[in-house]
Scaffold this active site. Structure first.
Site, mmCIF file in Angstrom:
data_model
loop_
_atom_site.group_PDB
_atom_site.id
_atom_site.type_symbol
_atom_site.label_atom_id
_atom_site.label_comp_id
_atom_site.label_asym_id
_atom_site.label_seq_id
_atom_site.Cartn_x
_atom_site.Cartn_y
_atom_site.Cartn_z
ATOM 1 C CB SER A 298 24.989 64.477 -26.675
ATOM 2 O OG SER A 298 24.851 64.684 -25.447
ATOM 3 C CG ASP A 309 23.169 48.592 -23.042
ATOM 4 O OD1 ASP A 309 23.624 47.867 -23.994
ATOM 5 O OD2 ASP A 309 24.126 49.403 -22.241
ATOM 6 C CE LYS A 323 28.854 66.953 -25.618
ATOM 7 N NZ LYS A 323 28.038 66.487 -24.570
#
Length: 460
Positions: A298, A309, A323
């Site tokens: 999560s 990224d 998740k």
């Protein structure tokens, strides 16, 4: 009474219809919505089932319990993270948010009718008992968990501090074992930090969950480590089950000076919220390695995805939990609430990690390492007869240092204690191979950056 039940269920049914359409995007066949008359007929049928169960069941029925089970079953059919919270469960959930609650210190989820461990919480009875991410709980105090809702299983594991509870644990490829644990007040301290390495030049920050004070405590930790002139950072989010989305955004922002952090997308295409980093990197651009494993979920995955990224950090460890959904609490006005999935989240590059997780840049499995080679071997060029001498060599003796005799005991000379938890040793333990690799990687990244900087100066 029947009219009242029908009215209540009609409202709940409309909510169900809306949420079911949220999943339409991932199904091949479109959702076939019922008409209002069809919904009403289904509600009538439900009321008949309820009255038949109440009047004909072999034992006396608790109507409230029966209706709450129906509402919970409706929400649980959507995904493992949506549920109905009774007044007691809603209170317990809010107590967790304050960072202190009673229990065993274990984060769980429903998985195919069973209870699966997402991760134990640091420094809790569950962590001390060696419960690991991926374990299955089959019995609580001798009672099978099959058929229990997630909230019912949580309630059974909770209790007055000092009392005992037995859990039967099944781990892959191992026989079931029963563990007796003593319940305790669980105080979640989400941030721990220290300078690590032989020269104490690597900032180590452990984030165990994402609570209301996590971002504030993280910035205090970075400020303290910056004063110690650390060369880089290891951000340890292994076995971090997640927490508040806002905390994950703020933690990511502390390491970024720009760029997107995360986007959340609801049922409708226009329901997109995007969070971006503000100018200012608290670590001044120093190299970062993020440690993750299959217990990282999560909010921990949001941070890992954002730093990955944006090319801000190297992600090291193993595949994360996967998740990628966002839950929201909706109080019902009488002390109860529903906990419902309202959106999916995506990394800056547009990746959804739902069911997939974050793939580390460098996969490092937790291992126990035996060193097979001394740092100074008895056979080298310098030992050959009539070998040329190095006029620039230092005058220090080539005798092994005192530490070399212990080299085969551990690859990490950090003096912190080790642990018997094979899956994830205690922070900084001697046997924490992943952490050792991460520290080495940070140091290498720092040296590479310094060389690149020197090259640029030369070019100028």
């Amino acid at each position: 009474m029947l009219k009242k039940i029908l009215h209540t269920l009609m409202v709940a049914g409309c909510g169900l219809m809306i949420v079911l359409s949220a999943n339409a995007a991932e199904k091949k066949d479109p959702v076939k919505h019922l008409t209002d008359p069809q919904i009403y007929e289904m509600m009538k049928k439900f009321a008949l089932v309820f009255e038949s169960a109440r009047d004909n069941y072999v034992e006396e029925v608790d109507e409230k319990k029966l209706l709450e089970a129906a509402m919970n079953g409706m929400l649980a059919s959507l995904d493992p993270h949506s549920s109905y919270l009774s007044a007691d469960e809603f209170k317990d959930f809010n107590d967790k948010a304050t960072g202190e609650f009673g229990g065993l210190g274990i984060q769980i989820t429903a998985d195919k009718g069973m209870i699966r461990v997402i991760s134990p919480i640091d420094d809790t009875p569950a962590f001390g008992a060696g419960i690991k991410a991926g374990d299955y709980i089959t019995h609580i105090d001798g009672e099978q968990v099959g058929g229990l809702t997630l909230n019912q299983a949580v309630k059974k594991m909770k209790g007055r501090p000092g009392t005992k509870v037995k859990l039967t644990i099944v781990q892959p490829n191992k026989d079931p074992r029963t563990i007796t644990m003593t319940r305790a007040i669980i105080k979640v301290k989400s941030i721990k930090y220290e300078a690590k390495g032989d020269d104490k030049d690597i900032g180590y920050i452990r984030v165990s969950d994402f609570g209301a004070t996590t971002a504030r405590d993280l910035r205090a930790a970075i400020e303290s480590l910056e004063k110690k002139k650390v060369k880089g950072y290891v951000l340890d989010m292994r076995n971090n089950p997640g927490g508040y989305l806002a905390a994950a955004i703020d933690v990511s922002d502390a390491f970024l000076s720009g760029g997107d952090i995360v986007s959340t997308r609801g049922r409708l295409s226009e329901e997109i919220d995007r969070a971006s980093a503000k100018p200012g990197d608290f670590t001044n651009g120093k190299p970062i390695v993020v440690l993750v494993n299959h217990g990282s979920a999560s909010a921990a995955e949001i941070v890992a995805g954002a730093l990955q990224d944006n090319n801000r950090a190297i992600i090291m460890g193993t595949q994360t939990f996967g998740k990628g959904s966002v839950q929201q609490q909706k109080p019902l006005g009488d002390g109860t609430a529903i906990h419902i999935t309202v959106a999916r989240y995506y990394t800056p590059s547009g990746r959804s990690i739902q069911g997939e997780g974050i793939t580390p840049d460098v996969e490092v499995l937790q291992s126990r390492v035996q060193v097979l080679e001394k740092s100074r071997d008895i056979f080298s060029e310098a030992t050959l007869i009539n070998a040329l001498k190095n006029d620039d060599a230092k005058t220090e003796s080539r005798k092994p240092k005192a530490d070399d005799k212990n080299a085969d005991k551990s690859p990490n000379k950090d003096p912190a204690k080790s642990t018997d938890n094979d899956a994830w040793p205690e922070d900084g333990g001697r046997d924490d191979y992943q952490l050792s690799r991460a520290i080495d990687m940070v140091r290498a990244m720092g040296k590479l950056g310094a060389r690149t900087s020197d090259d640029n100066k030369t070019d100028k």
